[in-house]
Design a protein around this motif. Sequence first.
Motif, mmCIF file in Angstrom:
data_model
loop_
_atom_site.group_PDB
_atom_site.id
_atom_site.type_symbol
_atom_site.label_atom_id
_atom_site.label_comp_id
_atom_site.label_asym_id
_atom_site.label_seq_id
_atom_site.Cartn_x
_atom_site.Cartn_y
_atom_site.Cartn_z
ATOM 1 N N THR A 131 -7.690 -2.627 -6.293
ATOM 2 C CA THR A 131 -7.508 -1.632 -5.223
ATOM 3 C C THR A 131 -6.411 -0.658 -5.624
ATOM 4 O O THR A 131 -6.554 0.555 -5.472
ATOM 5 N N GLU A 182 0.851 -1.198 0.000
ATOM 6 C CA GLU A 182 0.000 0.000 0.000
ATOM 7 C C GLU A 182 0.881 1.241 0.000
ATOM 8 O O GLU A 182 0.621 2.202 -0.727
ATOM 9 N N GLU A 202 1.181 7.896 4.191
ATOM 10 C CA GLU A 202 -0.083 7.333 4.683
ATOM 11 C C GLU A 202 -0.918 6.996 3.455
ATOM 12 O O GLU A 202 -1.359 7.904 2.738
ATOM 13 N N PRO A 203 -1.125 5.696 3.175
ATOM 14 C CA PRO A 203 -1.847 5.328 1.958
ATOM 15 C C PRO A 203 -3.269 5.879 1.943
ATOM 16 O O PRO A 203 -3.942 5.897 2.967
ATOM 17 N N ARG A 204 -3.692 6.340 0.780
ATOM 18 C CA ARG A 204 -5.017 6.925 0.661
ATOM 19 C C ARG A 204 -6.093 5.850 0.598
ATOM 20 O O ARG A 204 -5.811 4.687 0.348
ATOM 21 N N TYR A 205 -7.338 6.283 0.830
ATOM 22 C CA TYR A 205 -8.477 5.400 0.650
ATOM 23 C C TYR A 205 -8.823 5.371 -0.837
ATOM 24 O O TYR A 205 -8.490 6.285 -1.576
ATOM 25 N N ALA A 206 -9.515 4.321 -1.259
ATOM 26 C CA ALA A 206 -10.012 4.270 -2.639
ATOM 27 C C ALA A 206 -11.241 5.172 -2.703
ATOM 28 O O ALA A 206 -12.221 4.928 -1.997
ATOM 29 N N THR A 207 -11.193 6.248 -3.496
ATOM 30 C CA THR A 207 -12.326 7.172 -3.559
ATOM 31 C C THR A 207 -13.330 6.722 -4.608
ATOM 32 O O THR A 207 -12.986 6.048 -5.570
ATOM 33 N N LEU A 208 -14.566 7.170 -4.410
ATOM 34 C CA LEU A 208 -15.667 6.805 -5.304
ATOM 35 C C LEU A 208 -15.340 6.974 -6.782
ATOM 36 O O LEU A 208 -15.448 6.029 -7.553
ATOM 37 N N PRO A 209 -14.961 8.197 -7.215
ATOM 38 C CA PRO A 209 -14.704 8.368 -8.650
ATOM 39 C C PRO A 209 -13.591 7.440 -9.127
ATOM 40 O O PRO A 209 -13.678 6.899 -10.227
ATOM 41 N N ILE A 234 -12.740 4.464 -7.858
ATOM 42 C CA ILE A 234 -13.230 3.089 -7.907
ATOM 43 C C ILE A 234 -13.961 2.871 -9.223
ATOM 44 O O ILE A 234 -13.798 1.837 -9.879
ATOM 45 N N MET A 235 -14.759 3.880 -9.640
ATOM 46 C CA MET A 235 -15.490 3.775 -10.904
ATOM 47 C C MET A 235 -14.516 3.751 -12.074
ATOM 48 O O MET A 235 -14.644 2.927 -12.982
ATOM 49 N N LYS A 281 -12.610 0.434 -12.816
ATOM 50 C CA LYS A 281 -13.298 -0.657 -13.499
ATOM 51 C C LYS A 281 -12.968 -0.666 -14.991
ATOM 52 O O LYS A 281 -13.001 -1.703 -15.641
ATOM 53 N N GLU A 302 -8.271 -8.606 -7.174
ATOM 54 C CA GLU A 302 -8.851 -7.664 -6.221
ATOM 55 C C GLU A 302 -7.815 -6.669 -5.732
ATOM 56 O O GLU A 302 -8.083 -5.470 -5.648
#
Lengths: 261, 252
Positions: B74, B40, B186-193, B195-196, B199, B70
Amino acid sequence: GGVITDVSLLLPQAPSSVNVAMFGCDTFEKVIRTFRLARQSMGEIVSACEFMDRTCMKAVNEQLSLSSPFPDPHPFYFIVETSGSNQEHDMDKLEAYVGRVFEEGAADDGVLATSKDQAARLMALRENIAPALKQLGYNYKYDVSLPLGQMYSLVEKVRKVLQSVEGSHIGSYGHIADGDLHLNPISPRYSKAVLGMIEPFIYEEVAKLRGSISAEHGLGLKKANYLKYSKDSEVIEMMRTLKEVFDPNHIMNPYKLLPWK
Amino acid sequence: AVVSTQSTGVIDYAVKIRVRPDSLGVVTDGVKHSMNPFDENAIEEAVRMKQKKIVKEIVVASCGPSQSQETIRTALAMGADRGIHVEVPAGTDADLQPLAVAKIFSKLVEKEKPDLVILGKQAIDDDANQTTQLLAGMLDWPQGTMASVVNAADGRLTITREIDGGLEDISVSLPAVISADLRLNEPRYATLPNIMKAKKKKIEKMTPENLGVDITPRLKILNVVDPPVRQAGEKVPDVSTLMEKLKEKGHL
């Protein structure tokens, strides 16, 4: 009042797959939309739905050095936790839900935790609100339930009332699925005058909206005299009569729940 | 740059580990797997470098069974541009050892020709901390391992390494291999846009055979056991008894 004579514990299996997503919303109406989508798309695996406002997020950031996952602040935040038995299924559902929220513009920003550590850190933002708000001053704590659409309207009303009080804040958060609002007006120090401005005002407003003045923490000692805001006098008298039957000497849980005569 | 997640994903570090009944490993079935924490950090660093325009493209590569996808997703959701999945049959992934991974990566480097490879310093399943070093050796590239600070200037990297004695600063020329340590970022979170967007990003699939790599393990695990159970201590009534006991046990 009562006496516990026996206890059995029914222990459910701990879920093997727990996931957390958090959203930033610019209006409370968006919080409701995002919440409703969660119920629709993931109903059976949703284990927690919490909302918190900007004051609460700022408090945990500044008082406890817990960082927000979002670069920009939002007026509201919504957290959803899912618990299930199949990580792949649950992740698929969560990704589909998150996709819908994004496409429908129900939230303005969102993040998905990809590890247990991230999930714990997101939940920590919600779980540490109470200690963080305590650092801002004296908290007059209210725990009320209201119809979903009205939840934040009460907060706005109280904010207006406290406008004149210097150094006051109002932090609110809650279990949105139950319509439960934890309302925390805050003044730098305890003040009878400030208390008079918000109480019984808050209880009256809750009664007008047909909510409950004590959503989950019970009436106990402090709110016994306010039972009238949730139940009318005939019901209260009936409760009193029943209690007399079982507890004529008033030794069981005295002074609690029923208004003091 | 090329970044790796090295493995299929490891048992999430917050999970309580249980040794298998046959003592040849730990229970992995039905246990939550997540990206290796140091990977990460590696991906986060690559994304930051891209944001600072030090790096143009981030390719994330992972070796393992289908679940590796997976972890690649991520990484794509964190900001990597495309992925490479080197598929290894499920069940044999536990035998995928650092030497084999390093060989696979050296072939990927031949293919992709990156200027920089960033790996996590070690996978928390085997704690080997070998892949980076082996890869650097195979490629004959300089290495900066256990990096907690990385800065780029004039085609070189200055790296601060976390070592037993404290912190060490080194300077390496490019191309180079780095391994990320926890304090790198500090690794970032996967943000909504993202994640889209992820794909739609490409994940290329291949096998070790396609790359001409033999992944047969060279090391065999003989036995895995729990650490010994902590023995109860003994309480003593006063200091003189304590001194007696210490002398008795030969500690004084």
